[in-house]
Motif scaffolding. Structure first.
Motif, PDB file in Angstrom:
ATOM      1  N   HIS A 237     -10.439  11.247  -3.809  1.00  0.00           N
ATOM      2  CA  HIS A 237      -9.020  10.991  -3.993  1.00  0.00           C
ATOM      3  C   HIS A 237      -8.227  11.262  -2.719  1.00  0.00           C
ATOM      4  CE1 HIS A 237      -9.904  11.025  -8.306  1.00  0.00           C
ATOM      5  NE2 HIS A 237      -8.807  10.313  -8.401  1.00  0.00           N
ATOM      6  N   GLN A 238      -8.883  11.660  -1.688  1.00  0.00           N
ATOM      7  CA  GLN A 238      -8.232  12.101  -0.452  1.00  0.00           C
ATOM      8  C   GLN A 238      -8.441  11.053   0.627  1.00  0.00           C
ATOM      9  OE1 GLN A 238      -8.389  13.081   2.713  1.00  0.00           O
ATOM     10  NE2 GLN A 238      -8.262  15.260   2.893  1.00  0.00           N
ATOM     11  N   PRO A 239      -7.382  10.347   0.995  1.00  0.00           N
ATOM     12  CA  PRO A 239      -7.557   9.216   1.910  1.00  0.00           C
ATOM     13  C   PRO A 239      -7.736   9.595   3.369  1.00  0.00           C
ATOM     14  CG  PRO A 239      -5.249   9.518   1.435  1.00  0.00           C
ATOM     15  CD  PRO A 239      -6.002  10.519   0.571  1.00  0.00           C
ATOM     16  N   LEU A 240      -7.628  10.851   3.718  1.00  0.00           N
ATOM     17  CA  LEU A 240      -7.621  11.214   5.121  1.00  0.00           C
ATOM     18  C   LEU A 240      -8.958  10.997   5.814  1.00  0.00           C
ATOM     19  CD1 LEU A 240      -5.468  14.422   4.791  1.00  0.00           C
ATOM     20  CD2 LEU A 240      -4.726  12.102   5.274  1.00  0.00           C
TER      21      LEU A 240
ATOM     22  N   ASP B 289     -18.057   2.723 -10.096  1.00  0.00           N
ATOM     23  CA  ASP B 289     -16.860   1.999 -10.547  1.00  0.00           C
ATOM     24  C   ASP B 289     -15.602   2.825 -10.295  1.00  0.00           C
ATOM     25  OD1 ASP B 289     -18.559  -0.018 -11.393  1.00  0.00           O
ATOM     26  OD2 ASP B 289     -18.404   0.512 -13.528  1.00  0.00           O
ATOM     27  N   TRP B 290     -15.671   4.111 -10.636  1.00  0.00           N
ATOM     28  CA  TRP B 290     -14.527   4.997 -10.438  1.00  0.00           C
ATOM     29  C   TRP B 290     -14.206   5.142  -8.942  1.00  0.00           C
ATOM     30  CZ3 TRP B 290     -14.858   9.893  -8.076  1.00  0.00           C
ATOM     31  CH2 TRP B 290     -13.668  10.605  -8.082  1.00  0.00           C
ATOM     32  N   ALA B 291     -15.214   5.307  -8.100  1.00  0.00           N
ATOM     33  CA  ALA B 291     -14.997   5.458  -6.661  1.00  0.00           C
ATOM     34  C   ALA B 291     -14.382   4.186  -6.079  1.00  0.00           C
ATOM     35  CB  ALA B 291     -16.315   5.791  -5.959  1.00  0.00           C
ATOM     36  N   LYS B 292     -14.843   3.019  -6.510  1.00  0.00           N
ATOM     37  CA  LYS B 292     -14.284   1.753  -6.023  1.00  0.00           C
ATOM     38  C   LYS B 292     -12.829   1.612  -6.457  1.00  0.00           C
ATOM     39  CE  LYS B 292     -15.006  -3.256  -6.034  1.00  0.00           C
ATOM     40  NZ  LYS B 292     -13.621  -3.486  -5.789  1.00  0.00           N
ATOM     41  N   GLU B 293     -12.539   1.946  -7.695  1.00  0.00           N
ATOM     42  CA  GLU B 293     -11.164   1.874  -8.191  1.00  0.00           C
ATOM     43  C   GLU B 293     -10.248   2.799  -7.375  1.00  0.00           C
ATOM     44  OE1 GLU B 293      -8.942   3.594 -12.090  1.00  0.00           O
ATOM     45  OE2 GLU B 293     -10.680   2.318 -12.475  1.00  0.00           O
ATOM     46  N   THR B 294     -10.727   4.004  -7.080  1.00  0.00           N
ATOM     47  CA  THR B 294      -9.952   4.961  -6.300  1.00  0.00           C
ATOM     48  C   THR B 294      -9.709   4.427  -4.891  1.00  0.00           C
ATOM     49  OG1 THR B 294     -10.825   6.804  -7.572  1.00  0.00           O
ATOM     50  CG2 THR B 294      -9.952   7.311  -5.395  1.00  0.00           C
ATOM     51  N   ALA B 295     -10.741   3.901  -4.249  1.00  0.00           N
ATOM     52  CA  ALA B 295     -10.597   3.359  -2.899  1.00  0.00           C
ATOM     53  C   ALA B 295      -9.639   2.178  -2.885  1.00  0.00           C
ATOM     54  CB  ALA B 295     -11.965   2.949  -2.352  1.00  0.00           C
TER      55      ALA B 295
ATOM     56  N   HIS C 142      -4.737  -0.303  -1.118  1.00  0.00           N
ATOM     57  CA  HIS C 142      -3.703  -1.281  -1.455  1.00  0.00           C
ATOM     58  C   HIS C 142      -2.363  -0.669  -1.818  1.00  0.00           C
ATOM     59  CE1 HIS C 142      -7.499  -3.581  -2.077  1.00  0.00           C
ATOM     60  NE2 HIS C 142      -6.845  -4.354  -1.253  1.00  0.00           N
ATOM     61  N   ALA C 143      -2.322   0.584  -2.196  1.00  0.00           N
ATOM     62  CA  ALA C 143      -1.040   1.205  -2.542  1.00  0.00           C
ATOM     63  C   ALA C 143      -0.599   2.181  -1.459  1.00  0.00           C
ATOM     64  CB  ALA C 143      -1.137   1.910  -3.894  1.00  0.00           C
ATOM     65  N   VAL C 144      -1.444   3.126  -1.114  1.00  0.00           N
ATOM     66  CA  VAL C 144      -1.049   4.169  -0.170  1.00  0.00           C
ATOM     67  C   VAL C 144      -1.014   3.629   1.254  1.00  0.00           C
ATOM     68  CG1 VAL C 144      -1.610   6.429   0.780  1.00  0.00           C
ATOM     69  CG2 VAL C 144      -1.922   5.992  -1.663  1.00  0.00           C
ATOM     70  N   TYR C 145      -2.144   3.159   1.765  1.00  0.00           N
ATOM     71  CA  TYR C 145      -2.181   2.718   3.162  1.00  0.00           C
ATOM     72  C   TYR C 145      -1.361   1.461   3.403  1.00  0.00           C
ATOM     73  CZ  TYR C 145      -5.733   6.133   4.292  1.00  0.00           C
ATOM     74  OH  TYR C 145      -6.395   7.300   4.502  1.00  0.00           O
ATOM     75  N   ALA C 146      -1.347   0.547   2.472  1.00  0.00           N
ATOM     76  CA  ALA C 146      -0.572  -0.680   2.662  1.00  0.00           C
ATOM     77  C   ALA C 146       0.906  -0.353   2.829  1.00  0.00           C
ATOM     78  CB  ALA C 146      -0.783  -1.623   1.492  1.00  0.00           C
ATOM     79  N   ALA C 147       1.391   0.635   2.095  1.00  0.00           N
ATOM     80  CA  ALA C 147       2.797   1.029   2.217  1.00  0.00           C
ATOM     81  C   ALA C 147       3.084   1.677   3.559  1.00  0.00           C
ATOM     82  CB  ALA C 147       3.168   1.984   1.088  1.00  0.00           C
ATOM     83  N   MET C 148       2.110   2.336   4.136  1.00  0.00           N
ATOM     84  CA  MET C 148       2.300   3.025   5.411  1.00  0.00           C
ATOM     85  C   MET C 148       2.129   2.097   6.607  1.00  0.00           C
ATOM     86  SD  MET C 148       0.299   6.589   4.696  1.00  0.00           S
ATOM     87  CE  MET C 148       0.897   7.390   6.190  1.00  0.00           C
TER      88      MET C 148
END
Length: 117
Positions: free
Chosen positions: A9-12, A78-84, A89-95
């Motif tokens: 869950h940590q995009p860093l 499936d869960w890891a792909k959904e999280t990525a 598409h939401a966090v990095y795209a906004a930044m």
């Protein structure tokens, strides 16, 4: 397992060129954070309360039928792909900012609004 779940869950981990979030400033509610400190300190301190055991049991009962015929490793993938996908598409795209020369990147300071938060 807790570290693995937290890291997914940590995009860093995907921001090596930004010192894993230490060199990116985030301004949120008139306070300044590094992306790392926002993600590691601020967000965990504001998680909602843990659901009751009964609520978790009801949620499990509602969802278990859709998992029954899937091996745990596939559920995890499936869960890891959904999280990525959400992170990209939401966090990095906004930044991400498109620069005048057509290149894309993340500015050193990002103003986080309530909608994205």
């Amino acid at each position: 397992l807790a570290v693995l779940v937290g890291d997914l869950h940590q995009p860093l981990h995907w921001l090596r060129e930004y010192d894993y979030g230490q060199s990116l400033e985030v301004v949120y509610q008139n306070s300044n954070y590094t992306l790392l400190s926002l993600w590691e300190d601020y967000l965990p301190s504001r998680l909602p309360p843990k659901p009751s055991a009964e609520a978790l049991h009801r949620q499990y009962e509602e969802r278990e039928a859709s998992w029954r015929d899937t091996v745990p490793t596939q559920l995890f993938r499936d869960w890891a792909k959904e999280t990525a996908d959400v992170l990209c598409h939401a966090v990095y795209a906004a930044m991400e900012v498109k620069h005048g020369d057509g290149s894309r990147g993340i500015d050193k300071t990002f103003n986080l609004d309530e909608e994205l938060f």
